[in-house]
Scaffold this active site. Structure first.
Site, PDB file in Angstrom:
ATOM      1  N   CYS A  29      10.059  28.655 -27.253  1.00 26.05           N
ATOM      2  CA  CYS A  29       8.652  29.043 -27.016  1.00 26.05           C
ATOM      3  C   CYS A  29       8.544  30.543 -26.760  1.00 26.05           C
ATOM      4  O   CYS A  29       7.829  30.975 -25.841  1.00 26.05           O
ATOM      5  CB  CYS A  29       8.041  28.268 -25.846  1.00 26.05           C
ATOM      6  SG  CYS A  29       7.880  26.524 -26.172  1.00 26.05           S
ATOM      7  N   ASP A  71       4.568  34.761 -13.806  1.00 25.72           N
ATOM      8  CA  ASP A  71       4.974  33.452 -14.308  1.00 25.72           C
ATOM      9  C   ASP A  71       6.334  33.135 -13.676  1.00 25.72           C
ATOM     10  O   ASP A  71       7.371  33.651 -14.090  1.00 25.72           O
ATOM     11  CB  ASP A  71       5.076  33.499 -15.840  1.00 25.72           C
ATOM     12  CG  ASP A  71       5.658  32.204 -16.406  1.00 25.72           C
ATOM     13  OD1 ASP A  71       6.020  31.312 -15.628  1.00 25.72           O
ATOM     14  OD2 ASP A  71       5.766  32.106 -17.645  1.00 25.72           O
TER      15      ASP A  71
HETATM   16  C1  PLP Z   1       8.990  31.094 -18.336  1.00 23.43           C
HETATM   17  C2  PLP Z   1       8.190  29.852 -18.571  1.00 23.43           C
HETATM   18  N1  PLP Z   1       6.856  29.907 -18.446  1.00 23.43           N
HETATM   19  C3  PLP Z   1       6.077  28.827 -18.622  1.00 23.43           C
HETATM   20  C4  PLP Z   1       6.622  27.612 -18.961  1.00 23.43           C
HETATM   21  C5  PLP Z   1       5.710  26.433 -19.169  1.00 23.43           C
HETATM   22  O1  PLP Z   1       5.857  25.498 -18.167  1.00 23.43           O
HETATM   23  P1  PLP Z   1       5.272  24.006 -18.379  1.00 23.43           P
HETATM   24  O2  PLP Z   1       5.909  23.490 -19.629  1.00 23.43           O
HETATM   25  O3  PLP Z   1       5.693  23.291 -17.176  1.00 23.43           O
HETATM   26  O4  PLP Z   1       3.818  24.100 -18.509  1.00 23.43           O
HETATM   27  C6  PLP Z   1       8.011  27.510 -19.129  1.00 23.43           C
HETATM   28  C7  PLP Z   1       8.620  26.225 -19.541  1.00 23.43           C
HETATM   29  O5  PLP Z   1       9.592  26.193 -20.279  1.00 23.43           O
HETATM   30  C8  PLP Z   1       8.821  28.659 -18.919  1.00 23.43           C
HETATM   31  O6  PLP Z   1      10.142  28.612 -19.070  1.00 23.43           O
END
Ligand code: PLP
Length: 418
Positions: free
Chosen positions: A376, A212
């Site tokens: 999150c 990720d």
């Molecule tokens: C580490 C990480 N993964 C995934 C995401 C999700 O990305 P998106 O909101 O563009 O789908 C985020 C967004 O804050 C993130 O910081």
């Protein structure tokens, strides 16, 4: 040195012209509550340079039409611009082939795509190994497989300083581990994970690896071939591009074996009343009209980033982090989360006795935008023993004076609450 390491105390190179960079971002000159905007919520979403805004406007005013299917001038021009953006994404992560780049709505959709397509090959008892520091986007899609298919979800712990526990990770790997999903950089701790070792160890037991890169790709150069990851996911809105666009890299030979994610136009080879055959990647995974102009905007964002001296940008962002860390740890009652030696440019903290929402509300009155909440990352909050925290995240356009403004306002907040 591994290709994903940031050194905190490098000095910015002379080629880095901060005033010129700031002038590229129109929003940075606005005022908020009568104060100059200090935007430190870049980890949630970055602001856009005029090069991106111009590319979006140009696409709509000069070349807009649907892509791939038209035999007319505009459709051709639009297809060329859209596919050029795909090539820019390929170059950005150094993928071998353009067909390895799949446009998605963002990081979340990229991970869901892999969970649905690759996940359908998993059976009850197969193990997926993730970490305690993942964003919900890299947790919930794997929970779906646990709930629906009986896949076992295992968690690599963090070390006490918020680092990746490589020893624990290697112990958790076993012949049942079919998949490893790991962040490149934690959106809360800033920790940069040791991807080279993680990927090598995972491959030794035959597991595929998804990285990720939603935070990592903003701050560090990415080379998917050198990393040898099977998937790499990122999102446009943190890369100075539009929201609602991102891309997924996947190794071509592997993508070719996977089922489609969504069904519809563009992703098929033939459809009859009783059967369907699928287009090769990337189109197999891009059903329907794609986010054409957003992809073009993303390409412009990546072009903007790569037009700068990225080592100088990293050094600048690291210097901002070092400055913020040094100042914040001198304030009584402030506790910083995440002290891993390799850390990207964000600082998450708590102030004893003051709720993060109150902190961010008071900072907002001074024109300072930070983020408060669980980011999150509820499993990580639980591990840290807090219900929420405050995060200041830095981008290439932030200044040391902005860090000073943050620190001074935090001192005022602490005094205000006594
Ligand atoms: C580490 C990480 N993964 C995934 C995401 C999700 O990305 P998106 O909101 O563009 O789908 C985020 C967004 O804050 C993130 O910081």
């Amino acid at each position: 040195m591994p290709n994903n390491v940031v050194t905190l105390h490098e000095k910015p190179a002379v080629s880095f012209d901060l005033a010129k960079i700031r002038a590229d971002f129109p929003i940075l000159s606005r005022q908020v509550h009568g104060k100059p905007l200090v935007y430190l919520d870049n980890g949630a979403s970055a602001q856009k340079p005029k090069q991106v805004l111009d590319a979006i406007s140009k696409a709509y005013t000069e070349t807009y039409a649907n892509v791939h299917r038209g035999v007319h001038f505009l459709s051709d021009a639009s297809t060329v611009a859209f596919e050029k953006a795909r090539e820019t994404c390929r170059r950005f992560v150094n993928a071998q082939k353009i067909e390895e780049i799949i446009f998605t709505k963002g990081g979340t959709e990229g991970i869901n795509l892999v969970a649905a397509s690759f996940g359908s090959t998993l059976a009850e008892g197969d193990e997926i190994l993730i970490t305690e520091m993942e964003h919900h986007s890299n947790i919930v899609p794997w929970h779906f497989l646990r709930e629906r298919q009986g896949v076992v979800l295992r968690w690599t712990p963090i070390t006490n300083d918020g680092g990746f526990d490589l020893a624990a990770f290697s112990k958790l790997l076993n012949s049942k581990t079919k998949f490893v999903a790991v962040t490149h950089m934690s959106n809360v701790l800033g920790t940069i994970t040791p991807l080279n070792e993680i990927i090598r160890l995972a491959h030794e037991v035959g597991a595929k690896v998804l990285v990720d890169g939603c935070q990592g790709s903003v701050h560090l150069p990415v080379n998917v071939q050198a990393l040898d990851c099977d998937f790499y996911v990122t999102t446009g809105h943190k890369l100075y591009g539009p929201s609602g666009i991102g891309f997924l890299y996947g190794k071509y030979d592997f993508l070719e074996t996977l089922r489609p994610y969504h069904g519809g136009g563009e992703m098929i080879e033939t459809v009859t009343k009783d059967k369907v055959s699928y287009a090769p990647p990337p189109h197999r995974f891009e059903a329907g009209t794609p986010p054409i102009v957003r992809a073009i905007g993303l390409g412009a964002g990546l072009d903007y980033m790569t037009s700068l001296d990225r080592a100088a940008v990293t050094a600048h962002e690291s210097a901002l982090l070092a400055h913020a860390t040094e100042e914040l740890e001198n304030i009584d009652r402030v506790k910083i989360f995440g002290r891993a030696p390799e850390k990207g440019s964000l600082v998450t903290f708590a102030i004893e006795g003051i709720h993060p929402h109150d902190i961010s509300m008071l900072l907002d009155r001074s024109g300072i935008a930070v983020r408060a909440g669980t980011h999150c990352a509820q499993p990580l909050m639980e591990r840290l023993g807090v219900t929420a925290s405050t995060r200041a995240s830095f981008a290439l356009y932030n200044t040391h004076a902005e860090v000073d403004a943050l620190v001074s306002s935090i001192r005022t907040v602490v005094e205000f609450f006594g």
